[in-house]
Design a protein around this motif. Structure first.
Motif, short mmCIF file in Angstrom:
data_model
loop_
_atom_site.label_atom_id
_atom_site.label_comp_id
_atom_site.label_asym_id
_atom_site.label_seq_id
_atom_site.Cartn_x
_atom_site.Cartn_y
_atom_site.Cartn_z
N THR A 63 -50.15 36.00 10.90
CA THR A 63 -50.64 36.70 9.70
C THR A 63 -50.07 38.11 9.63
N PHE A 90 -54.24 36.70 1.39
CA PHE A 90 -53.87 35.33 1.05
C PHE A 90 -55.08 34.57 0.53
N TYR A 147 -56.08 30.71 -1.87
CA TYR A 147 -55.61 29.33 -1.93
C TYR A 147 -54.69 29.01 -3.11
N ALA A 204 -56.03 33.86 -7.19
CA ALA A 204 -55.29 35.13 -7.12
C ALA A 204 -55.53 35.94 -8.40
N GLY A 231 -51.37 28.13 -1.14
CA GLY A 231 -51.50 29.54 -0.83
C GLY A 231 -50.81 30.43 -1.84
N GLU A 232 -51.50 31.47 -2.24
CA GLU A 232 -50.93 32.51 -3.09
C GLU A 232 -51.37 33.83 -2.47
N ALA A 233 -50.77 34.91 -2.93
CA ALA A 233 -51.09 36.21 -2.33
C ALA A 233 -51.52 37.19 -3.40
N ILE A 258 -51.04 29.34 5.94
CA ILE A 258 -50.62 30.05 4.72
C ILE A 258 -49.66 31.17 5.10
N ALA A 259 -50.05 31.91 6.11
CA ALA A 259 -49.26 33.09 6.49
C ALA A 259 -47.82 32.70 6.87
N PHE A 269 -45.62 32.12 3.84
CA PHE A 269 -45.17 33.34 3.17
C PHE A 269 -44.18 34.12 4.03
#
Lengths: 342, 342, 342, 342
Positions: A39, A58, A60, A65, A210-212, A241-242, A245
């Protein structure tokens, strides 16, 4: 199956899939806590991209987001100003209203883009206790109509927002496609223009999930972690997720994927034009092509290459290209189209 | 890194990782729509497990499964009755209150389990307009204390709930561990007892992400899809959740994983007892072991094998085993423990 | 001070003030509970007016009556369809969105009235999980533009709503003025047409405070008392709301007050027309007159007789008459107007 | 009818009724807007009472004053710490949870009062993203058990709250009774101790309707007007609330009314003690008397003088005196009590 339905019909790009396999070993702190290295590494990549003051969280999906980025910055008696065609207004089943309690003031626009002049009329409500107080402008970059804001346009909106005590949110479900289209990096487009919060999408450009939520000015992110948790968006096995990205922002993967999608759209546009019987309805700036097709062949064409009908009254359809759209896909589509229209 | 922190510190089990790689090809309808085959297959597996009338919806995590399952069945002026130690009360940052608008009436209990007698006092509020109306009983199976409800206990709670116009929700973040512990299948434990809605966990037992909201009586699930979307829990690339569950419910994978975790806990319990200086504080029924450790060695032990301190005043700790906990892990842990206590 | 600002600038009519003084003695059960006689009597009057199956609940104001009536009938993922100019959309600071979590789909209309044809386009969203589901049509009677729905128009909307699984809500802040305008009773206008829930206003027609949420089909009112309490609308000294409504519905007081207001508006309209330089912009059906005044005299006129400017770009103003508007008020206003325009 | 049920069973005191009649003439700006003189005058009285920096907002009832005062100061992921017996926890049908989205952490206490030591354990949650963050302490003055916080106790709580980044809210539904009991003015009790927001009650002490949300430090009140409107608590005919408070705070009316209620309670307590068979269960500090009555006579006694049974298992009852409770009421009650217990 191949399609032009949406960039979320495509799968996970090989590089991302590879990294998911790689990090799948041993134990790792849950929730990204206890300085989880994966992360932390991903967060560092975001700081590289957006600047040192950036805070990133982060979540889902893109709905979350958007909704949480907005929810964090405004109160329930505030209003968001957005294009009527924006995803937050049209395609999130009322999530912004339910989760943040706020109202959306909408602007009708053919292009999907809004300007300070579109927002101005809503300022009349400021200080009038019977009206929701306009507090945040939300734009989509790329827009839902396939158009793209130039960097100066974003800056104008941010300046206008700040001059009026408002924030600027960017729904960046397709932010990579916009960056490739404009030929700029994220810092130039987002941080330097003064965007307050960005929904940084990945799923539509090759990620699995995952979105940020990106705050270029991290001071504005205070306590966001609680908002995320309370709104059911904190993933326990955060590394998955991390790591996505982290990889996505390494070696220009985001750019490679978005470029393929955008190039495919350009190719598709030119091939459609060549047919002579297809009308391109909106400027093709990123990975979506809007076009009017002959009504009688639409269903037949969709059987093989599914796509969405945008306006059934005019037979306008949306053809969306993805990181995995190939020349072969486009050639196959055009061939079938030509065959169906004798 | 190895740990006894939580079953969400472990990774994705090989079978699940394999299927994620397998389904990663071509295009697939987003959101599980248009009769996406992978989603349909997973749904069919749930029907096999829980009965033909079952409706199931995939969401991202356990918080969402709990909160939305409850939210769907009650109104904001209703109350949930749950153990004070329940995850929904203690560890979701107020998500049930925020999202559903309802109140939680809590029962103090050492075991983490509640009974109809615990719920009865709250029924006095029924019909009194100044009080939140008790409408749903929520239990955790396995509980947060590592205990397990017997099938008859669940049935008693369901009968009691229904006799009083209430619903029974089960937080099944560790439902597989409970099923293995009881030696029963899901249908016997959930459908046949009359549970109204179940949060069916997978992430803690070898999945990457995704949980399932299961309505054994599908009629009670009406319109849940809108609730899911509005509450930001609809995944676009649905195949990646669906495929995991499809595989998880095939060939007894859920049982294999949960058995390994439960067996590890049993082994750990017996090894701890053998030390002579560790007190087991709660019955070990599934994959968690609660024990009082010598205060002075806890930090040292946590450096190598991280775990959570449950009650710092009594030095009670929680040691959680996972699908991937090995004999070697346990032996290593016990050795270190013995070494630290001369 | 005299004004044409709004019917809520006027005071409490003498009959209501008298009854407030009368009931002000001894103790009375709080909250209308324990069969409080004053509350029961007022409820009985509503049943006389709307039919035996009616359920009625007293709340504090029109915002609450609107929001809670709607909130009660729909879920957060539903949408309300209403005129863009409706009070619930424009003048309640986002209360419907915050309190019910739902979305408002708006219809642009000059008259303030909507028809089934206006609602139809929204039905396309039915069954599409990404869109808020249209579930309730809300109209204002009298509308915010001073227009009035005929009984047949209400019935058409109710029939259309029910044929599509929807409800019909009426914002009746000025329902008495509408009834007088149409020359019908409440039962004919509301119960017989199939309205599902009515915000029955009183404050704008001579009451001090309090509005009523009326369900002509009481079965639809189930559990509304909890919604009212939780949303902070249960008055403890209920007798003071109940007694007002009891008196208001006795001996045609509501009709007397509304008639005076409506007649005043008619007189005002004709006097304005006679000036030759004032344009009446909307049909005068109840107690509001919309007119374009000479720009340069508006502020001067407002100093003595305050009124709201409706559209500053066209100099359209709203002149609202009340139960206490007298011929003298109108003559004074017209005299001043003529004096200011030489 | 005479009763000891609650101070909201009594009517409106003559002085308040008189002023309601007085202000009932002509037109007045709605919503307290446009510098409405009556509203401005009432606000000035509050500044006299609480200090020049005070901001005050009128709402309809105590539930709203409590909920909105709290809602304004915290976010949904925060928690309120309050006595389990507090009105906000027990008697508002979950309004705080629904409206503010936040959680209540409760303290069990016989006296109804809480101390910094009671709050301390909750501070462990600070910084832990899985837990609602304690952010506000809420106390009732007078408490629901009839007890009263001394000024120093309030100051200690305020200091403790501020030292930990928290706020202090006071539910002052019976604040006048507390002030009389302590022999202090509001400024000493509230402003000087550092209370952040006060629900200033009036309805229970002789008003018809309306409560006030008081921010002694007006800077903390920013934008409260929008919160009030959105949450359905803005009265249109504001003069009728404002005039009541204006009169209430003039010439010590609040003190006169509260003194009569408190004195009545003292008299009732002493008369009950004299019977020899009634046990006073809690210290009588304001206008409520808690006592254990002989079980067999309770119903008979309630037929004539209604009161609430507090704990049916112990036969503890609550006898509440009001601004209008007379010696005759008490003598009648005691006589009947003695007659029923031979």
């Amino acid at each position: 199956m191949r399609s032009f339905a949406s960039d979320n019909w495509s799968g996970v790009c090989p590089e991302i899939m590879e990294v998911l396999n790689e990090v799948n070993k041993d134990h790792n702190p849950a929730y990204g806590e206890l300085n989880d290295e994966i992360t932390e590494s991903a967060i560092a990549k975001f700081k590289e991209m957006f600047g040192e003051n950036t805070k990133v969280f982060f979540v889902y999906n893109g709905t979350a987001a958007n909704v949480l980025g907005i929810h964090h910055l405004i109160k329930s008696y505030h209003a968001v100003v957005a294009a009527h065609s924006s995803h937050i207004n049209e395609d999130e089943c009322g999530a912004p209203e339910k989760i943040s309690g706020s109202k959306i003031y909408t602007v009708d626009t053919f292009s999907g883009k809004i300007t300070p002049d579109d927002v101005k009329p809503f300022l009349k409500s400021l200080g009038f206790q019977h009206h929701s107080q306009p507090k945040l402008i939300s734009i989509s970059q790329v827009t839902e109509k396939g158009t793209v804001y130039d960097v100066t346009e974003i800056k104008e909106l941010a300046d206008f927002a700040h001059a009026n005590g408002m924030f600027l949110h960017v729904d960046g479900a397709r932010i990579a496609n916009a960056a490739v289209s404009l030929g700029v990096d994220f810092k130039t487009m987002i941080t330097d223009t003064g965007v307050d919060v960005l929904s940084f999408g990945g799923t539509k450009n090759g990620l699995m999930f995952g979105e940020a939520v990106v705050f270029p000015d991290g001071a504005k992110a205070r306590d966001f972690e609680y908002l995320r948790k309370q709104n059911m968006q904190l993933h326990s096995k955060m590394r998955y997720i991390a790591a996505q990205f982290d990889r996505y922002l390494t070696g220009g993967l985001w750019k490679k994927n978005a470029s393929q999608a955008n190039n495919a759209a350009k190719l598709l546009e030119s091939q459609l034009k060549k047919t002579g019987f297809v009308k391109i309805t909106r400027e093709v700036r990123a990975n979506g092509v809007f076009a009017i097709l002959p009504a009688e062949i639409i269903e037949k064409l969709r059987e093989k290459y599914y796509f969405h009908i945008w306006d059934s009254s005019t037979h306008e359809v949306r053809l969306m290209c993805s990181w995995d759209t190939t020349e072969e896909d486009i050639n196959g589509f055009i061939s079938l189209l030509r065959m169906l229209v004798p």
